[in-house]
Design a protein around this motif. Sequence first.
Motif, PDB file in Angstrom:
ATOM      1  N   TYR A 182       0.837  -1.323   0.020  1.00  0.00           N
ATOM      2  CA  TYR A 182      -0.065  -0.027   0.035  1.00  0.00           C
ATOM      3  C   TYR A 182       0.696   1.309   0.106  1.00  0.00           C
ATOM      4  O   TYR A 182       0.301   2.390   0.119  1.00  0.00           O
ATOM      5  CB  TYR A 182      -0.902  -0.035   1.139  1.00  0.00           C
ATOM      6  N   TRP A 241      -0.358   3.790  -2.648  1.00  0.00           N
ATOM      7  CA  TRP A 241      -1.714   4.122  -2.575  1.00  0.00           C
ATOM      8  C   TRP A 241      -1.884   5.570  -1.713  1.00  0.00           C
ATOM      9  O   TRP A 241      -0.816   6.105  -1.223  1.00  0.00           O
ATOM     10  CB  TRP A 241      -2.723   3.265  -1.601  1.00  0.00           C
ATOM     11  N   TYR A 255     -12.952   3.322  -2.712  1.00  0.00           N
ATOM     12  CA  TYR A 255     -12.269   2.932  -1.576  1.00  0.00           C
ATOM     13  C   TYR A 255     -12.118   3.955  -0.557  1.00  0.00           C
ATOM     14  O   TYR A 255     -12.213   5.205  -1.045  1.00  0.00           O
ATOM     15  CB  TYR A 255     -10.570   2.634  -1.915  1.00  0.00           C
ATOM     16  N   THR A 275      -7.907   2.278   2.126  1.00  0.00           N
ATOM     17  CA  THR A 275      -7.493   1.044   1.247  1.00  0.00           C
ATOM     18  C   THR A 275      -8.623  -0.137   1.530  1.00  0.00           C
ATOM     19  O   THR A 275      -8.378  -1.118   0.683  1.00  0.00           O
ATOM     20  CB  THR A 275      -6.174   0.129   1.714  1.00  0.00           C
TER      21      THR A 275
END
Length: 672
Positions: A74, A77, A102, A105
């Motif tokens: 992640y 992200w 989302y 996450t």
Amino acid sequence: MFPTRTAILTGYNHHSNNAGAIMEVATAFPGNTGIRPQSITPIADVLRMNGYSTAAFGKYHETPPWEGSVSGPYDRWPTGSGFDKFYGFIGGETNQWNPMVYDGTTRVYPNVDDPNYHFTTDMTDQAIGWMNTQQSLTPEKPFYLYFATGATHAPHHAPKAYSDKYKGKFAQGWDKIREETLARQKALKVIPENTTLAPKPADIKDWDELTADEKRLFERQMEVFAGFAEHTDAEVGRLVAALEERGELENTVFIYLVGDNGSSAEGGMIGMFNENTYFNSVQETLDMQLERIDELGTELTYNHFAAGWAVAGNTPFTWTKQVASNFGGTRNGMVMHWPAGIKSKNEIRSQFHHVIDLAPTIYVAAGVPAPKTVNGIEQRPMEGVSMNYSFDDAAAPDTRKTQYFEMIGNRAIYHEGWFAGTIHKAPWEGAPRRPLTEDIWELYNVNDDFSQSNNLAEQNPEKLEELKKKFMEEAAKFNVLPIDDRSIERFDPTIAGRPDLMNGRTKLVLYEGAKGIPENAFINVKNTSLTITAEVEVSTNANGVMVCQGGDFGGWTFFLLDGKPHYSYNWVGLETYTVSSPQKVTPGKHTISLDFAYEGGRGGAGTATIKVDGTKMAEGKIAKTNSNTFGIDESADVGTDENTPVNPAYADKEKFTGKIKSVTIETLPANK
């Protein structure tokens, strides 16, 4: 577009960020790997480390697609890139009526059954809610809010009331619209008075040459687009009003960057009601679209407009998004509002700047220095330059003297008022016009020729050669080389040489609860033979999806309905082929399988055979298949069908009513 977005969010050129093109076509070449180097830290992270609350809402499209599943990582992200809060979508686009959303996450499911649901409204509600909460708890703490709508990127999804407001407003056609727009631009003094209208690309027909049916379709396409744009402005207006209610508008640097690298021409000559046809190299016909004309902009379409409107939207220039070698594909308007910090009001600034200049502008305004070291890692020198000098001096000389542009072979250089560029490939063209070494360059003096209408290449070959050399110097400096002009083929990770979560696997075992899996994190079942084997336990008249991939606008699904096994293939939203067992599955444990014998080629046909416990129950032909993708914002799911349904036949019965032990997908060579 992703390359521009990463430049906005960091203050560094897109190739420096290893983002030479969108993540979905990343390669192993430097400048195109899709992995932002640790020597570049996003604005959000810098401000967060300097005491700011940070949040992002809407479109991100910065996360490498092979990192888009629950397997992560992640790091790239939004919440791994400096944002405390994220609510939005991480792909290049999403269905505004049924978005893939989302929160941080975690996949979340907005109430899309609400008749008033629209993602732009949803993300605005979320942004206002976050801001109000942050200001309630820590009113003394500054915040950085990144608000990036899906509009007006395709699909053009707009509440019908907004689109219908524009009925008849575009009947004059794109040629006349270009003339009217040019006149308004001059009246507003946002372009020089001597600006001429650059010619359209040769492929775009004159409006007067179109048939009545073409005009009818194209008018509606633009009405929907305009409705989408106005709806977006209304939601941004709500955000501004919320800032004003909190008493924060005066001392908030509000930067409104308008545009999508120029309006987008992927719709080709006639547009499309399902953009998934474009991604799979399927040409829609005029008749197909006219049948769906009243559905444009609704949840029943995934629409895009004709390229003629993209050109009109980029007045006074010739080209569009994707064409980095013309201002039509790069030049966007921007509004800066900061009453507490900018004395000038309602004025225009015309200094030449690039989106990488936003980051240093924000740093200067916030009183935060660009970092030299972050977490022990030396940072690249900031590539953007501050625009703050221009706030109170309209006549101040430009501080950005040079800027390169490049994407998929379209490339250019700006230097001290001169611009040289080459059109290597138009957005609607299937292949480059010529080899990179044979490209024809154009030359413009943009100090005198704002719209790039007067090509001076023949009159001033020395200046052109000087700028071409300058381009190569900048290209070497910022990771642009080697220039890679491949496009569609780069969607295949094996060809492109980028990471792939499946890494060539031919077998995937899935378990109950596995859902929301992005296409780039799933086994590739396109253009191949395969076997799907579901180990299940069912009761009488069991219903639901065992496994599926895609949705309304393209995909496949293996499911039970009233106890009978079915396999449906939704070919790019145009045709659906279904093979159904005439017999029900008895209560108990069973092995239900699907064998697909592929006939070869790309997007080819195949034969689907359903078996229950090894006994053949049904067989049928799947005449066409998706060659490249099932949809940017759809997923693969076990035991359900998330987002939109591949087959509406199971509408409210998509959740599997039995028990799924496992689903195994195994790909095989064609005709095996």
